[in-house]
Design an enzyme around this catalytic site. Structure first.
Site, PDB file in Angstrom:
ATOM      1  N   GLU A 121       2.100   1.774   2.243  1.00  0.00           N
ATOM      2  CA  GLU A 121       3.272   2.498   2.752  1.00  0.00           C
ATOM      3  C   GLU A 121       3.470   3.826   2.028  1.00  0.00           C
ATOM      4  O   GLU A 121       4.600   4.236   1.764  1.00  0.00           O
ATOM      5  CB  GLU A 121       4.541   1.652   2.609  1.00  0.00           C
ATOM      6  CG  GLU A 121       4.830   0.811   3.794  1.00  0.00           C
ATOM      7  CD  GLU A 121       4.479   1.501   5.069  1.00  0.00           C
ATOM      8  OE1 GLU A 121       4.889   2.659   5.262  1.00  0.00           O
ATOM      9  OE2 GLU A 121       3.763   0.905   5.887  1.00  0.00           O
TER      10      GLU A 121
HETATM   11  C1  FAD Z   1      -3.374  -4.968   1.374  1.00  0.00           C
HETATM   12  C2  FAD Z   1      -3.208  -3.687   2.129  1.00  0.00           C
HETATM   13  C3  FAD Z   1      -2.458  -3.667   3.281  1.00  0.00           C
HETATM   14  C4  FAD Z   1      -2.327  -2.488   4.013  1.00  0.00           C
HETATM   15  N1  FAD Z   1      -1.657  -2.492   5.209  1.00  0.00           N
HETATM   16  C5  FAD Z   1      -1.747  -1.406   6.016  1.00  0.00           C
HETATM   17  C6  FAD Z   1      -1.269  -1.445   7.368  1.00  0.00           C
HETATM   18  O1  FAD Z   1      -0.719  -2.441   7.819  1.00  0.00           O
HETATM   19  N2  FAD Z   1      -1.442  -0.356   8.143  1.00  0.00           N
HETATM   20  C7  FAD Z   1      -2.064   0.772   7.694  1.00  0.00           C
HETATM   21  O2  FAD Z   1      -2.206   1.713   8.452  1.00  0.00           O
HETATM   22  N3  FAD Z   1      -2.500   0.859   6.415  1.00  0.00           N
HETATM   23  C8  FAD Z   1      -2.367  -0.203   5.574  1.00  0.00           C
HETATM   24  N4  FAD Z   1      -2.840  -0.141   4.292  1.00  0.00           N
HETATM   25  C9  FAD Z   1      -3.400   1.099   3.811  1.00  0.00           C
HETATM   26  C10 FAD Z   1      -2.504   1.774   2.778  1.00  0.00           C
HETATM   27  O3  FAD Z   1      -1.322   2.217   3.367  1.00  0.00           O
HETATM   28  C11 FAD Z   1      -3.338   2.887   2.127  1.00  0.00           C
HETATM   29  O4  FAD Z   1      -4.283   2.244   1.296  1.00  0.00           O
HETATM   30  C12 FAD Z   1      -2.495   3.866   1.363  1.00  0.00           C
HETATM   31  O5  FAD Z   1      -1.739   4.632   2.262  1.00  0.00           O
HETATM   32  C13 FAD Z   1      -3.317   4.810   0.496  1.00  0.00           C
HETATM   33  O6  FAD Z   1      -4.408   5.351   1.196  1.00  0.00           O
HETATM   34  P1  FAD Z   1      -5.866   5.277   0.562  1.00  0.00           P
HETATM   35  O7  FAD Z   1      -6.086   3.870   0.150  1.00  0.00           O
HETATM   36  O8  FAD Z   1      -6.829   5.861   1.509  1.00  0.00           O
HETATM   37  O9  FAD Z   1      -5.769   6.155  -0.738  1.00  0.00           O
HETATM   38  P2  FAD Z   1      -5.978   7.739  -0.839  1.00  0.00           P
HETATM   39  O10 FAD Z   1      -5.209   8.432   0.218  1.00  0.00           O
HETATM   40  O11 FAD Z   1      -7.429   8.014  -0.923  1.00  0.00           O
HETATM   41  O12 FAD Z   1      -5.299   8.038  -2.241  1.00  0.00           O
HETATM   42  C14 FAD Z   1      -5.946   7.758  -3.485  1.00  0.00           C
HETATM   43  C15 FAD Z   1      -5.043   8.232  -4.625  1.00  0.00           C
HETATM   44  O13 FAD Z   1      -4.869   9.647  -4.537  1.00  0.00           O
HETATM   45  C16 FAD Z   1      -3.487   9.981  -4.494  1.00  0.00           C
HETATM   46  N5  FAD Z   1      -3.304  11.083  -3.551  1.00  0.00           N
HETATM   47  C17 FAD Z   1      -3.841  11.220  -2.321  1.00  0.00           C
HETATM   48  N6  FAD Z   1      -3.416  12.362  -1.760  1.00  0.00           N
HETATM   49  C18 FAD Z   1      -2.594  12.952  -2.627  1.00  0.00           C
HETATM   50  C19 FAD Z   1      -1.815  14.138  -2.617  1.00  0.00           C
HETATM   51  N7  FAD Z   1      -1.800  14.954  -1.551  1.00  0.00           N
HETATM   52  N8  FAD Z   1      -1.061  14.415  -3.702  1.00  0.00           N
HETATM   53  C20 FAD Z   1      -1.034  13.591  -4.768  1.00  0.00           C
HETATM   54  N9  FAD Z   1      -1.750  12.460  -4.840  1.00  0.00           N
HETATM   55  C21 FAD Z   1      -2.518  12.138  -3.780  1.00  0.00           C
HETATM   56  C22 FAD Z   1      -2.782   8.724  -4.008  1.00  0.00           C
HETATM   57  O14 FAD Z   1      -1.439   8.660  -4.455  1.00  0.00           O
HETATM   58  C23 FAD Z   1      -3.630   7.632  -4.608  1.00  0.00           C
HETATM   59  O15 FAD Z   1      -3.218   7.379  -5.920  1.00  0.00           O
HETATM   60  C24 FAD Z   1      -2.935  -1.306   3.535  1.00  0.00           C
HETATM   61  C25 FAD Z   1      -3.670  -1.331   2.333  1.00  0.00           C
HETATM   62  C26 FAD Z   1      -3.827  -2.498   1.653  1.00  0.00           C
HETATM   63  C27 FAD Z   1      -4.674  -2.485   0.403  1.00  0.00           C
END
Ligand code: FAD
Length: 595
Positions: A441
């Site tokens: 989220e």
């Molecule tokens: C168990 C689980 C359930 C989930 N459920 C859902 C769901 O129902 N629907 C859905 O769509 N998604 C879902 N997700 C996905 C989840 O919302 C994402 O994993 C999350 O939004 C982060 O995206 P990412 O993992 O690609 O990390 P990334 O976007 O790659 O981020 C990696 C790190 O970089 C930081 N970062 C990235 N961009 C920036 C920026 N511009 N400025 C500062 N810091 C930054 C982030 O804070 C993080 O610490 C789920 C994930 C898990 C693990």
């Protein structure tokens, strides 16, 4: 094993003593939602959570979900528990009566969600996602879409999802590749693409699954401005509203993950699936934000919920576990050793957990009452004020409550010593389950950017004033009361510093955006600590009047925790303010190659 008893006394305190939930019954449409009714619904919900959901928490974690030939099965007991949950009307509490809902306040829904997650966070994911899906369709769907989908989401026979994430994009949704091609029929598109990490994406609890999918209409603008939102059901819906043939939606696999193992987290493949545009083309993010905002508050509540279960279990353990003697001599000479609750360090941990959890609940109560006001108040100005406040507080609820939940569950393990690390006690599960709340989220760092980059400048600082003004007024009105000095004075100081750093962050951020980015996480935490500190001061004011009356232990507990907060939690803001003032230089000067 962990312990969980619904914290009904705490709900009565927050809703009837700290705040006046009687206000809800004065809002149009909520006439029947008296404090007594709320309390009795919470009691009923508490029973279901204690007796049905909680016993499945550990077995659900051990067994997890399974995936075979595209079919996902939830752990033993989950389908039966979901049936009871649904038949008991727990999926329809705050939903619109026009679609079969009970039209009860969000405040009630909030605390029911807390209890569900305390008892079994994995289970709560299924109705939790449906509730966000319901809100987005209710707010942005056409009349026909509402008629088709809402009654089933409300009665829980169908569930919902939110499909945003793709392998190449999580935070940065502008990179979405899932495409939507017009089918030739008005509002109907063919959706193709792969979504990952989709909670409740496939399971065996409901007859149909309503996916809300972000996709790019072919030929639409690049980046975030070209994203649209679609309803894509797992099974197509026949004219008579019943479930029809399978749509082009398949689960490719499920994730094996650190926690919430009984919640299915799926790869979902859309292959030429029929989807219906919801809201305007290319404006999907606006519609999805309805769902995301609801979900962000829901995730904050998950944090509060896990902190509660960890606290209840650790408190009992600290009273039972006999190790060592009090530094001041034996407290229980007839026993082989004193219970560990005599040790200052164990008390430090327990009080931190209690201060975080009860403070979080007070903050959640403040925001939930605003949600009801924003939706129902007759006066548009009052609605606007409430909406501003919710907008400001949403990133704080999401990030602060989940950071604290991880800290609290971790302290819970520490109180159990080595036994906390062993699976059979269940404490390590709480740590594993809570860890995701800081990530999904919108990771907590992104919440901080939302607060600093969007919410602070919004409407020339109007959102901020919705918090600053009432806090300032209360502090000034209580500044001269000698009995409150130990509470009001530290909050006043921290509040004044918060106002100063707010101006500093805004000023520096305008010149150099990295400055705002560098301050964001610490700023959000300082803000949250001050907000909760303000609430603890108000709690102390109430408790002071009642420690000699009925339930003296309850109010003594409140008072002592308020004192602990002022002495040992709020001072964390000093370090945070110093870090914020230090600026971005020490973070940014090292070139990436040198890391
Ligand atoms: C168990 C689980 C359930 C989930 N459920 C859902 C769901 O129902 N629907 C859905 O769509 N998604 C879902 N997700 C996905 C989840 O919302 C994402 O994993 C999350 O939004 C982060 O995206 P990412 O993992 O690609 O990390 P990334 O976007 O790659 O981020 C990696 C790190 O970089 C930081 N970062 C990235 N961009 C920036 C920026 N511009 N400025 C500062 N810091 C930054 C982030 O804070 C993080 O610490 C789920 C994930 C898990 C693990």
């Amino acid at each position: 094993m962990t312990i969980y008893k619904a914290p009904l006394r705490e709900y009565r305190f927050v809703l009837q003593e700290l705040f006046d939930a009687g206000e809800l019954a004065t809002l149009p449409g909520y006439e029947e939602a008296t404090p007594d009714l709320l309390q009795s619904v919470l009691e009923e919900g508490g029973k279901l959570c204690e007796e049905v959901l909680f016993p499945l928490n550990r077995s659900g974690d051990e067994e997890g979900c399974t995936f075979e030939n595209g079919v996902v099965r939830t752990p033993k007991g989950f389908p039966e528990a979901y049936k009871l949950f649904r038949e008991g009307g727990w999926t329809s509490l705050a939903c619109d009566p026009e679609y079969g809902g009970q039209g009860l306040p969000h405040t009630l829904q909030f605390f029911v969600e807390e209890m569900v997650s305390s008892a079994n966070m994995s289970f709560g994911m299924y109705p939790g996602l449906s509730s966000g899906c319901y809100s987005a369709i209710h707010r942005h769907g056409t009349a026909a879409q509402k008629r088709k989908f809402l009654p089933h989401l409300v009665d829980g026979t169908w569930s919902g999802t939110m499909c945003l994430t793709e392998p190449q994009c999580g935070t940065d949704l502008g990179q979405i590749r899932t495409k939507a091609e017009p089918s030739g029929k008005d509002g109907v598109y063919r959706i193709t693409g792969t979504k990952i990490f989709i909670s409740a994406g496939e399971h065996d609890l409901t007859d149909n699954i309503v996916h809300l999918v972000l996709a790019r209409i072919v030929g639409g603008p690049a980046g975030i401005r070209g994203i649209s939102l679609f309803i894509v059901p797992k099974f197509l819906v026949k004219e008579d509203g019943t479930v029809g043939p399978r749509n082009g939606v398949r689960c490719g696999s499920i994730e094996h993950k650190m926690g919430i193992k009984a919640s299915s987290t799926c790869v979902i493949n859309f292959e030429d699936a029929e989807g219906y545009l919801i809201g305007e083309a290319h404006k999907g993010m606006r519609a999805m934000f309805t769902m995301m905002n609801a979900a962000r508050l829901g995730v904050g509540l998950q944090g509060l919920a896990l902190g509660e279960t960890a606290y209840q279990t650790a408190r009992q353990y600290a009273l039972d576990r006999l190790q060592g003697r009090s530094l001041k001599g034996d407290k229980f000479p007839d026993k082989p050793a004193d219970p560990i609750i005599v040790h200052p360090d164990v008390r430090r941990m327990l009080l931190t957990m209690k201060a975080y959890t009860e403070g979080a609940r007070a903050l959640a109560g403040w925001v939930s009452l605003a949600l009801d006001r924003a939706e129902r108040h007759a006066d548009p100005e009052a609605r606007e004020e409430a909406e501003d406040f919710i907008g400001l507080m949403t990133p704080i609820i999401k990030a602060m409550l989940t950071d604290n939940a991880f800290a609290a569950t971790n302290l819970g393990v520490q109180i159990f010593g080595g036994h906390g690390y062993i699976r059979e006690w269940g404490m390590e599960q709480l740590v594993r389950d809570s860890r995701i709340t800081m990530l999904y989220e919108g990771a907590n760092g992104i919440q901080a950017l939302d607060l600093v980059g969007r919410k602070l400048p919004m409407h020339n600082g109007r959102l901020l004033r919705r918090f600053f003004h009432p806090v300032d007024a209360w502090l000034k009105a209580h500044a001269d009361k000698p009995e409150l000095q130990e509470f009001v004075s530290p909050v006043m100081k921290a509040f004044a510093r918060l106002q100063q750093v707010t101006a500093l962050v805004a000023q520096k951020g305008m010149v150099d955006p990295d400055e705002a980015g560098a301050a964001a996480t610490e700023y959000l935490r300082a803000f949250g600590l001050v907000a909760i500190g303000f609430l603890w001061a108000r709690v102390a004011e109430l408790a002071l009047k009642k420690t000699n009356g009925e339930e003296p232990l309850f109010y003594k507990g409140k008072l002592a925790t308020a004192r602990f907060y002022m002495a040992r939690v709020l001072p964390e803001t000093n370090a945070l303010f110093a870090n914020i003032a230090a600026g971005a230089k020490s973070l940014m000067e090292l070139e990436a190659e040198a890391f």
